[in-house]
Enzyme design. Structure first.
Site, mmCIF file in Angstrom:
data_model
loop_
_atom_site.group_PDB
_atom_site.id
_atom_site.type_symbol
_atom_site.label_atom_id
_atom_site.label_comp_id
_atom_site.label_asym_id
_atom_site.label_seq_id
_atom_site.Cartn_x
_atom_site.Cartn_y
_atom_site.Cartn_z
ATOM 1 N N SER A 294 0.816 -1.212 0.000
ATOM 2 C CA SER A 294 0.000 0.000 0.000
ATOM 3 C C SER A 294 0.854 1.268 0.000
ATOM 4 O O SER A 294 1.596 1.521 -0.932
ATOM 5 C CB SER A 294 -0.965 -0.031 1.190
ATOM 6 O OG SER A 294 -1.914 1.002 1.109
ATOM 7 N N ASP B 250 -2.684 6.427 -3.532
ATOM 8 C CA ASP B 250 -1.524 5.817 -2.891
ATOM 9 C C ASP B 250 -0.981 4.697 -3.778
ATOM 10 O O ASP B 250 -1.467 4.477 -4.891
ATOM 11 C CB ASP B 250 -1.850 5.337 -1.481
ATOM 12 C CG ASP B 250 -2.792 4.148 -1.459
ATOM 13 O OD1 ASP B 250 -3.484 3.915 -2.467
ATOM 14 O OD2 ASP B 250 -2.844 3.444 -0.428
ATOM 15 N N ASP C 9 -1.114 1.499 -4.019
ATOM 16 C CA ASP C 9 -1.943 0.424 -4.579
ATOM 17 C C ASP C 9 -3.324 0.905 -5.003
ATOM 18 O O ASP C 9 -4.165 0.099 -5.406
ATOM 19 C CB ASP C 9 -2.054 -0.747 -3.606
ATOM 20 C CG ASP C 9 -2.919 -0.452 -2.395
ATOM 21 O OD1 ASP C 9 -2.962 0.719 -1.966
ATOM 22 O OD2 ASP C 9 -3.547 -1.382 -1.864
ATOM 23 N N ASP D 122 -5.948 2.208 -3.402
ATOM 24 C CA ASP D 122 -7.187 2.016 -2.637
ATOM 25 C C ASP D 122 -7.529 3.211 -1.750
ATOM 26 O O ASP D 122 -8.542 3.193 -1.053
ATOM 27 C CB ASP D 122 -7.145 0.726 -1.816
ATOM 28 C CG ASP D 122 -6.151 0.760 -0.665
ATOM 29 O OD1 ASP D 122 -5.337 1.709 -0.601
ATOM 30 O OD2 ASP D 122 -6.175 -0.175 0.160
#
EC number: 5.4.2.10
Length: 445
Positions: free
Chosen positions: A102, A241, A243, A245
């Site tokens: 992440s 960000d 990833d 999400d």
């Protein structure tokens, strides 16, 4: 229920080559997951990853383990976490696996799973996988080994999915948007989505090299996008960000619009259209300003523990649709099964177009209260949350703040730290109160 030893609240995460994040454990995890998942369903799994250099390593290890357990694997390469959830559903896969840490630096990585409906894997299934990890690794007969294929059009499929959440009769023509992809998994997705909807897009953080993910860019480092919005005279900025999400936004004046304000925009828009269906779920860290602004609109608001998993639990419990965190994880169950930064941005833009309003106008009636967070280390076996002195200091501050303030004390789960958070109307007073409680913790013997 037995406690999970291997999985955390959001899968497995850590420094590459240390602890749980090793090639050996990834291989065994793929095999163990394959053993559990092969008991039912379609016998195929999707694997996606972000842009970290270690993604190749863990992708290959998981692929080998799953194949050894007899499951077919579909690789989609670098793709946002919510894309894995979506493609898991549309390909009728038994599960989706995301290789990502992440918003963490490149030297960390992680592995998390989605169930066949695109939601986070149930605790019970994770416990079954952990049980298989205790067994010696075996291999199915050669004719039963899983095959591996690559989904070449995964990016195009997900781009069209994202665009489908924007009203067909509307366009972003005339808007100039800065899009920050954090050198992460959205680098080849987000700019195309907003361009194809008609916007003029200035992309930053869109040149990943395996080592620069989240490095001074993205939703956890807003300096560059704020500067770019001002320099380019853009209408707004969207920061994702690593990833994809979570999302943060920037208005035309360079002010950051965080997850709490995005929740407010989405809730107001849904209420105006008569599709809100209940209230809003925030977390213990959601700003009191969100609570007060929703109260003014008579929109119910409840708080979960910190983490999108817990937000989802309360949404399901109340049968509500909208929830999220101030860090930018936004859930809208009418538009997906997990947090999706691109889709959340599209929903905000749709609200702007419907109401013919700027980002500034949509946030005019929410005032974020000053919030101060102090981390205090405590020693020995002293539990500051059981200390009469600390609790008395908390009560004293809460009395002074009244209904226009809030105190939250939380212990870190990984080290002897107490997080002291105080909110109120005045920055100077809030800082003083937070330090007052922190001093009470420091003075514990």
């Amino acid at each position: 229920m037995k406690q999970r030893q291997f999985f955390g609240t959001d899968g497995i995460r850590g420094k590459v080559g240390a602890g749980k994040m090793t090639p050996e454990l990834a291989l065994k995890l793929g095999w163990a997951a394959g053993r559990v998942l092969s008991r039912s369903g379609t016998q195929k799994v999707i694997i996606g990853k972000d842009t970290r250099i270690s993604g190749y390593l863990f992708e290959s290890a998981l692929e080998a383990g799953l194949s050894a357990a007899g499951l077919d694997v579909m690789l989609i390469g670098p793709m946002p976490t919510p894309a894995v959830a979506y493609l898991t559903r549309t390909f009728r896969a038994e599960a989706g696996i995301v290789i990502s840490a992440s918003h963490n630096p490149y030297y960390d990585n992680g592995i998390k799973f989605f169930a066949n409906d695109g939601s986070k894997l149930d605790d019970e299934v994770e416990l079954e996988i952990e049980a298989e990890l205790e067994k010696p690794l075996t291999c199915v007969e050669s004719h039963l080994l899983g095959k591996v294929n690559r989904i070449d059009d995964a990016a195009g499929r997900y781009i069209e999915y994202c665009k489908s959440h924007f009203p067909a009769e509307q366009t972003l023509s005339g808007l100039k948007i800065v899009v920050d992809c954090a050198h992460g998994a959205t680098y080849h997705i987000a700019p195309s989505v907003f361009r194809e909807l008609g916007a003029e897009v200035i992309a930053i953080g869109d040149k990943p090299n395996g080592l620069n993910i989240n490095d001074k860019v993205g939703a956890t480092s807003m300096g560059q996008i704020c500067e770019t919005v001002l320099a380019e005279n853009a209408d707004l900025g969207i920061a994702l960000d690593g990833d994809g999400d979570r999302i943060m936004m920037v208005n035309r004046h360079g002010r950051v619009i965080d997850g709490d304000e995005i929740l407010y925009i989405l809730a107001c828009d849904a209420q105006k259209r008569g599709v809100l269906r209940g209230g809003v779920v925030g977390t213990l860290m959601s700003n009191l300003g969100l609570d007060l602004a929703l109260q003014a609109l008579e929109i119910p608001f409840v708080r979960s523990k910190v983490g999108d998993r817990y937000v989802m639990e309360l949404l399901k419990e109340h049968d509500w649709r909208i929830g999220g965190e101030n860090s930018g994880h936004i859930l809208n169950l009418d538009h997906g099964t997990t947090g999706d930064g691109i889709v959340a941005g599209i929903l905000v833009l749709a609200a702007m177009q419907r109401q013919n309003a700027s980002l500034e106008a949509l946030t005019a009636n929410i005032t974020m209260l000053p919030q101060v967070l102090v981390n205090v280390r405590f020693e020995g076996d002293n539990d500051p949350l059981a200390s009469e002195v600390v609790l008395a200091a908390q009560a004293e501050v809460e009395q002074k703040l009244g209904a226009r303030g809030r105190v939250l004390l939380r212990k870190s789960g990984t080290e002897p730290l107490l997080r002291v958070m105080v909110e109120g109307d005045e920055q100077e007073a809030v800082t003083e109160y937070a330090n007052y409680i922190a001093d009470a913790v420091r003075n514990l013997v």
